[in-house]
Structure formats: structure tokens, C-alpha cells
Design a protein around this motif. Structure first.
Motif, short mmCIF file in Angstrom:
data_model
loop_
_atom_site.label_atom_id
_atom_site.label_comp_id
_atom_site.label_asym_id
_atom_site.label_seq_id
_atom_site.Cartn_x
_atom_site.Cartn_y
_atom_site.Cartn_z
N MET A 175 0.83 -1.21 0.00
CA MET A 175 0.00 0.00 0.00
C MET A 175 0.86 1.25 0.00
SD MET A 175 -3.38 -0.72 2.30
CE MET A 175 -2.58 -1.22 3.79
N LEU A 176 1.95 1.21 0.79
CA LEU A 176 2.82 2.39 0.85
C LEU A 176 3.51 2.62 -0.50
CD1 LEU A 176 4.43 2.03 4.40
CD2 LEU A 176 2.71 3.68 3.65
N VAL A 177 3.93 1.53 -1.15
CA VAL A 177 4.57 1.68 -2.46
C VAL A 177 3.59 2.31 -3.44
CG1 VAL A 177 5.42 0.38 -4.46
CG2 VAL A 177 6.25 -0.17 -2.18
N GLN A 178 2.33 1.86 -3.36
CA GLN A 178 1.30 2.39 -4.25
C GLN A 178 1.08 3.89 -4.01
OE1 GLN A 178 -2.15 -0.04 -3.67
NE2 GLN A 178 -3.11 0.79 -5.48
N CYS A 179 1.17 4.29 -2.73
CA CYS A 179 0.91 5.69 -2.39
C CYS A 179 2.16 6.56 -2.54
CB CYS A 179 0.40 5.81 -0.95
SG CYS A 179 -1.19 5.05 -0.70
N ALA A 180 3.32 5.92 -2.81
CA ALA A 180 4.59 6.65 -2.80
C ALA A 180 4.61 7.89 -3.70
CB ALA A 180 5.74 5.71 -3.12
N PRO A 181 4.24 7.76 -5.01
CA PRO A 181 4.33 8.96 -5.84
C PRO A 181 3.43 10.08 -5.32
CG PRO A 181 3.36 7.12 -7.06
CD PRO A 181 3.87 6.57 -5.78
N GLY A 182 2.24 9.74 -4.86
CA GLY A 182 1.33 10.75 -4.32
C GLY A 182 1.92 11.46 -3.12
N MET A 183 2.57 10.69 -2.23
CA MET A 183 3.14 11.31 -1.03
C MET A 183 4.31 12.23 -1.39
SD MET A 183 2.92 8.50 2.03
CE MET A 183 3.46 6.99 1.28
N ILE A 184 5.16 11.76 -2.34
CA ILE A 184 6.33 12.56 -2.71
C ILE A 184 5.89 13.89 -3.34
CG2 ILE A 184 8.30 12.66 -4.29
CD1 ILE A 184 8.62 9.64 -3.84
N ILE A 185 5.00 13.80 -4.34
CA ILE A 185 4.55 15.02 -5.01
C ILE A 185 3.73 15.86 -4.05
CG2 ILE A 185 3.23 15.94 -6.96
CD1 ILE A 185 3.86 13.32 -8.42
N GLY A 186 2.97 15.19 -3.18
CA GLY A 186 2.14 15.89 -2.20
C GLY A 186 2.96 16.83 -1.32
N CYS A 187 4.18 16.40 -0.97
CA CYS A 187 5.03 17.26 -0.14
C CYS A 187 5.27 18.60 -0.83
CB CYS A 187 6.38 16.58 0.14
SG CYS A 187 6.25 15.24 1.32
N GLY A 188 5.58 18.56 -2.14
CA GLY A 188 5.82 19.80 -2.88
C GLY A 188 4.54 20.59 -3.05
N LEU A 189 3.46 19.88 -3.43
CA LEU A 189 2.21 20.57 -3.71
C LEU A 189 1.65 21.24 -2.45
CD1 LEU A 189 0.34 21.09 -6.10
CD2 LEU A 189 -1.13 19.31 -5.20
N THR A 190 1.86 20.61 -1.29
CA THR A 190 1.39 21.22 -0.04
C THR A 190 2.00 22.61 0.11
OG1 THR A 190 1.31 19.05 0.96
CG2 THR A 190 1.25 20.91 2.47
N LEU A 191 3.31 22.70 -0.16
CA LEU A 191 3.98 24.00 0.00
C LEU A 191 3.47 25.00 -1.03
CD1 LEU A 191 7.60 22.81 0.81
CD2 LEU A 191 5.71 23.32 2.34
N VAL A 192 3.22 24.52 -2.27
CA VAL A 192 2.65 25.42 -3.28
C VAL A 192 1.31 25.96 -2.79
CG1 VAL A 192 1.69 25.54 -5.62
CG2 VAL A 192 3.82 24.32 -5.23
N ILE A 193 0.48 25.07 -2.26
CA ILE A 193 -0.86 25.48 -1.83
C ILE A 193 -0.76 26.38 -0.59
CG2 ILE A 193 -3.02 24.58 -0.84
CD1 ILE A 193 -2.91 22.38 -2.94
#
Lengths: 285, 317
Positions: free
Chosen positions: B39-57
Motif C-alpha cells: 500500500m505504501l509503495v502504491q501511495c509513494a508517488p502521491g506522497m512525494i509530489i504531495g510534499c511539494g504541492l502542499t507547499l505550493v498550496i
């Protein structure tokens, strides 16, 4: 000749759903809102239409059910935006998933076809050479122009886009107007779904994917400000026309569908940059 | 308890914990090491990009070009490294991919700050442009025969833990350190919560925003190199709809669309909640038709999390 009327009329079959959806979207964007769920609402309405037809509901009644489904979807968006007071981007992102999910769930992802011929006429037929969807669109344009530019509600929309808090204190029924425009957006999505199914003779849960982005692109190309307070129906018509003609031209001239997105995307970035430069000039003057 | 209510992540955390508890009660193997890892592997790209997008938002902007950027980067990475095409060494291909991602992020940031165009429109334009560029590059082909070294990034393990999980852990740790421990992190929140005050305090809005957009482009590159090689082929549709998933996850995680609020940990919760729905449906064993309801349940989860968040905030302190 690309500009020949007969060719243009033939190419126009692709544009009507986009054009219709751009009308309520203009109203919503003017209030600084957004509706990302329209493509999914279309899918849900199309699937409802298909399923109703499958259990032998008369086709007219099925179409009415589809439009009612759109209305219900819009009302739900409106309630969350206006009364629960969640940002429209979040509400409609959620319902973007939810509505398409329900469409996939109730249809199990399979296509439904075999609609009667008199129904196909709604999407493909014409009166005195004018395509049926075009006539429906023309009526909608007149109605939306009157609503936006000749009615109290229209004025209220601009006021809400400029300053929502001030609009509230001025006694405008801000919540009810929001509910109205999101409901309109849902209803028109239902209508667009009916036209789409009538044209393609098939209803499936994947229709309208990405439609929200195309519609927003057209509305913004038409000069409506994403920050609210500014925008007109005539601008949206031009935006839709510009986007449609660019697409069809690229596809007709180079016969390369891959190139279309590239051109439309660059066009959009260019348009918004030019707009931002012009705006700054305007402020200085 | 009061502190818990005040945390914006509480809504999503509650729904996530409840979901995990209920599913584990029904099916104990849900919390097995293999399934957690999957499950974590599946969510990995979302979590990685999410870190950047959170800061953008948090800075009050948005980036919806991330899905298309991933598609483009996947295509470029594939074309660069496969022997059938350019056949460059994997390390060179990976570096160039990261470089291109960073460059696109920089262009987004440049258009938003120097070009003063609304970010939702700029990145919507970029979404369309990059997808078009990807389709032109791929020309309807599939890229196959990815080199083994590249596949290792997607499927390999180091000391028993998948490469993508190491990467996710590293990115999350770095992002949290950036936010909590550096002046830049504080500036990002300052710019988002009160742009005027930040400007008067002498902060460069342009530099802060350029940074967050560029970082997001770079992180899309990272997400691409650890997730795309999980499959043996690359096609032009990679990343379609990813922007909606990640933006939704960030919002569900408690970030405010008008800027100033949002945490890395909230986003991680958001990605996990939305990312495990399919696995949850499979483990609940409700029959094969249930997978068709995945998106509907995701949408329902978002609404529930939003409403809980809403009422948590209305509670008097």
C-alpha cells in the motif's frame, strides 16, 4: 477550404456540449467559484439515461430523469458550497470523484447502446439545416445572457465576485444565488449528457472525462477572470469559438490529434500572459 | 484533546484510523507486513509530489500540471535509457529526467511570479501542453525493454525495504525539516498567510514562490523515477488524473486553498486515505463488482473528511 460553411457545420457537431457547459461555468467563475464536477455529472446523467432506457422507461422520460439527476448533482454541490461553506474547488473535486464513481458503480463500467432513432434526432437532426443541438444552445445563450446582463441576479453575481462579504452585508441572498448557479450547472450537464448520448448513441461511465478542464479553458480564454467579478457571455462564446476552431483547424490541416493539446495549451498560457500585461497597462493608465 | 481538535489533520486522521480498524477487524491480513509495504509503495508517488504541492498550496497558489509532467518525464526517461532508443546510461537518464522536471517547475513558477498570471490557469495550460508534447514524443508507441538498473529503482529493495519507501521516507523527512527548521520554511507560511505583511517584512514573494514550484517539479521527477519503472512498459497515458488525486489529498489533509495553512503530515494522511480505498475494497471481500465503486467511495471519504474538519473548526476552543 477550412472556412467553408458546410465544413464548419460538419465540424460543429463536436462543440455543442462544451459550448453549453461553458455558459453556467461563466456565471460560477464570475462569483470566483468553480465547478470541476461537470464532466462526471455528464457521465452520471448519461448512465442514468442508459439504465432507464434499458428497463424500458420511455425515452422522453429517461431523458427527463437524466436532466433531473444533473439538477440533483448540482443542488448537492450548491448545498456544500453555500451552506456547509466548503470551498467550491474542494467540493467539486470530491463530487468529481463521487459522481463518476457512482456512474461506474451503477453501470459496472459497461457501455449501454441501442437508443431509438427519434432520440438520435435530438443530437444529430436538424431544422431548416440548423443542427438541433445548435438551436438548443442558441436558446440557452439568450437565456443566460438575459440572466447575467439584464437581471438582478446577474448584478448580484458580479457583486459577489468582487466582494462577497460586502454583498452579504448589502442584503444579497448570496447563499441562495450560489445554490442556483451550481444547480444550473448540474442541470446543463444533464442536458449536455442527453445531447452527447443522442449523438453517439451510447452511454458509458467514462464520457465527459476532462471536460471540466476544456470548459474552464474556454471560459478563461473568453476573458472571464478566475478571481471573479469579471466576465461576459459574449466573451465565453468567443473563447469557445477560438478553442473549437483552433482544435479543428490543427486536426484538419495537419491531421494530427496529438498536436491539438500542445497548441491549445500554449494558446492558453499565451492568452493569460497577454491578459496580465494588458491589465497592468490598464492599471497604470 | 483540545489540541487534537485544533489540528487541521484531525478529520482525515480520524477517518483513516477508523477505516484501518474496521478493515483489520474484518480481515486480519490487512495489516500484514507485505500488504502495508504494497500500500505504501502504491501511495509513494502521491506522497512525494504531495510534499511539494502542499507547499505550493500553502503559498496560496496551485499546480495542476503534475500529472502531465509525470507523463512527459516517464516518456523522456524511457526514450533516454532504453537500448532501443537512445540507450544512455541509466544514471544520465535519471539526472536528465530530474533536470527536466525541475526546469518545468521553474517555468511554472516564472509564469506565475514574473508573468503574474493566475497559477490555476498557467498550470492548466501546462497540463494540456505537456500532455500534447508527451503524445507527440510517444507517437502512439509503447516503450518496452527498460534496462535492469532502471527497473531496480521501481522494484528493487535495499536491506529488505523497497527503494521507493526509502525515497518517500527521505523526502518526507527533508520536507518536514524544511518546514519546521529553516527560515525558508517559515517564509513559505508567511507568504501564504499574509502576502502584504510578508512583503512589508522584506520577503521576496517571487523567490519563495519560484522555489515551491521548482521543488514540486523536482519532486515529480523523483516520483517518476521510483514509480514508473515498477511496470515493464511506458505508455503515453501515465499520470493522467494524478493532479486531481494529489490536490484532493492535500485538501483532505487540511490545507487551505486560500493559502497559509497545511502540513506535510496532513497531506501524507490524505494520500494514504484516498490511496488505500481499492485495497480496502479488496480486503473487505465484498465481491468483484465492488471495485467499480472505488471512485464513489473516494469522493465520499473526501466529503466526510471535509465535513468533520468543518465541524471540528466550529467547536469553541
Amino acid at each position: 477550404m477550412f472556412a467553408k460553411p458546410s465544413i464548419q457545420l460538419e465540424l460543429s457537431t463536436h462543440v455543442w456540449e462544451l459550448a453549453l457547459l461553458a455558459l453556467p461555468m461563466t456565471l460560477i467563475v464570475i462569483t470566483a467559484g468553480i465547478d470541476l464536477s461537470i464532466g462526471s455529472t455528464m457521465a452520471l446523467c448519461a448512465v442514468v439515461l442508459g439504465l432507464a432506457h434499458e428497463i424500458h422507461v420511455p425515452i422522453g422520460l429517461s431523458a427527463a430523469l437524466a436532466i433531473l439527476t444533473g439538477l440533483a448533482a448540482g443542488v448537492l454541490n450548491g448545498i456544500f458550497v453555500a451552506y456547509v461553506k466548503v470551498h467550491p474547488l474542494i467540493v467539486t473535486l470530491a463530487t468529481l470523484s463521487a459522481y463518476r464513481g457512482i456512474a461506474e458503480g451503477i453501470s459496472l463500467g459497461r457501455p449501454i447502446s441501442g437508443f431509438p432513432e427519434n432520440f438520435a434526432w435530438v443530437g444529430q437532426g436538424n431544422i431548416c439545416g440548423l443542427p438541433m443541438p445548435g438551436i438548443i444552445f442558441a436558446v440557452a445563450v439568450i437565456a443566460f445572457s438575459l440572466l447575467l446582463e439584464r437581471s438582478v441576479i446577474g448584478h448580484a453575481l458580479y457583486a459577489m465576485g468582487h466582494n462577497e462579504i460586502a454583498s452579504r452585508y448589502s442584503g444579497l441572498p448570496v447563499n441562495r444565488i450560489k445554490l442556483l448557479i451550481y444547480s444550473l450547472s448540474g442541470t446543463i450537464s444533464g442536458l449536455a449528457a442527453v445531447l452527447f448520448v443522442a449523438r453517439r448513441n451510447t452511454a458509458k461511465a467514462d464520457i465527459g472525462t476532462g471536460m471540466e478542464l476544456d470548459v474552464i479553458t474556454a471560459v478563461v480564454l473568453g476573458g472571464t477572470s478566475i478571481f471573479g467579478g469579471r466576465g461576459r457571455i459574449i466573451g465565453t462564446l468567443l473563447g469557445v469559438l477560438l478553442m473549437h476552431e483552433t482544435r479543428e483547424f490543427v486536426s484538419w490541416r495537419w491531421n494530427n490529434d496529438e498536436l491539438i493539446s500542445l497548441v491549445v495549451g500554449v494558446l492558453m498560457i499565451a492568452a493569460v500572459l497577454v491578459n496580465s500585461v494588458l491589465m497592468r497597462r490598464g492599471h497604470k493608465a | 484533546m483540545k489540541a487534537l481538535y485544533a489540528r487541521r489533520e484531525s478529520g482525515v486522521a480520524l477517518v483513516l484510523v477508523l477505516t484501518v480498524v474496521v478493515v483489520t477487524l474484518v480481515n486480519h491480513s490487512f495489516l500484514s507486513a507485505t500488504n502495508i509495504s504494497d500500500m505504501l509503495v502504491q501511495c509513494a508517488p502521491g506522497m512525494i509530489i504531495g510534499c511539494g504541492l502542499t507547499l505550493v498550496i500553502v503559498t496560496g497558489e496551485i499546480d495542476i500540471s503534475i500529472g502531465s509532467l509525470m507523463g512527459l518525464l516517464a516518456a523522456v526517461m524511457g526514450l533516454l535509457t532504453t537500448p532501443e532508443h537512445l540507450g544512455l546510461p541509466v544514471s544520465v537518464g535519471v539526472v536528465l529526467t530530474l533536470f527536466l522536471g525541475t526546469a518545468v517547475g521553474l517555468v511554472n513558477g516564472f509564469l506565475v511570479t514574473v508573468g503574474r498570471a493566475p497559477s490555476i490557469i498557467v498550470t492548466l495550460g501546462m497540463l494540456t501542453t505537456l500532455r500534447g508534447a508527451t503524445e507527440l514524443l510517444m507517437d502512439g508507441r509503447w516503450i518496452t525493454g527498460l534496462p535492469a538498473k532502471l527497473r531496480f529503482l521501481g522494484t528493487g529493495s535495499v536491506t529488505g525495504v523497497r527503494v521507493s519507501l526509502w525515497t518517500v521516507a527521505l523526502v518526507i523527512a527533508a520536507a518536514m525539516m524544511l518546514v519546521r527548521g529553516t527560515p525558508l520554511g517559515q517564509r513559505i507560511y508567511a507568504v501564504g498567510s499574509n502576502p502584504q505583511a510578508a512583503r512589508l517584512a522584506g520577503l521576496s514573494l517571487i523567490r519563495v514562490k519560484l522555489f515551491v514550484f521548482t521543488l514540486t517539479g523536482f519532486l515529480v521527477g523523483i516520483a517518476t523515477i521510483i514509480s514508473v519503472p515498477q511496470l515493464s512498459t511506458i505508455e503515453s497515458g501515465i499520470g493522467i488524473g494524478l493532479e486531481l488525486f494529489v490536490v484532493t489529498a492535500v485538501m483532505v489533509g487540511g490545507a487551505s486553498i486560500s493559502g497559509g495553512k497545511g502540513t506535510i503530515i496532513g497531506t501524507i494522511f490524505g494520500v494514504l486515505l484516498l490511496g488505500i480505498v481499492r485495497t480496502v475494497l479488496i480486503f473487505l471481500n465484498l465481491g468483484e463488482h465492488m471495485v467499480y465503486w472505488e471512485r464513489a467511495i473516494q469522493g465520499g471519504f473526501i466529503l466526510v473528511a471535509v465535513v468533520i474538519d468543518r465541524f471540528a473548526k466550529r467547536r469553541p476552543n
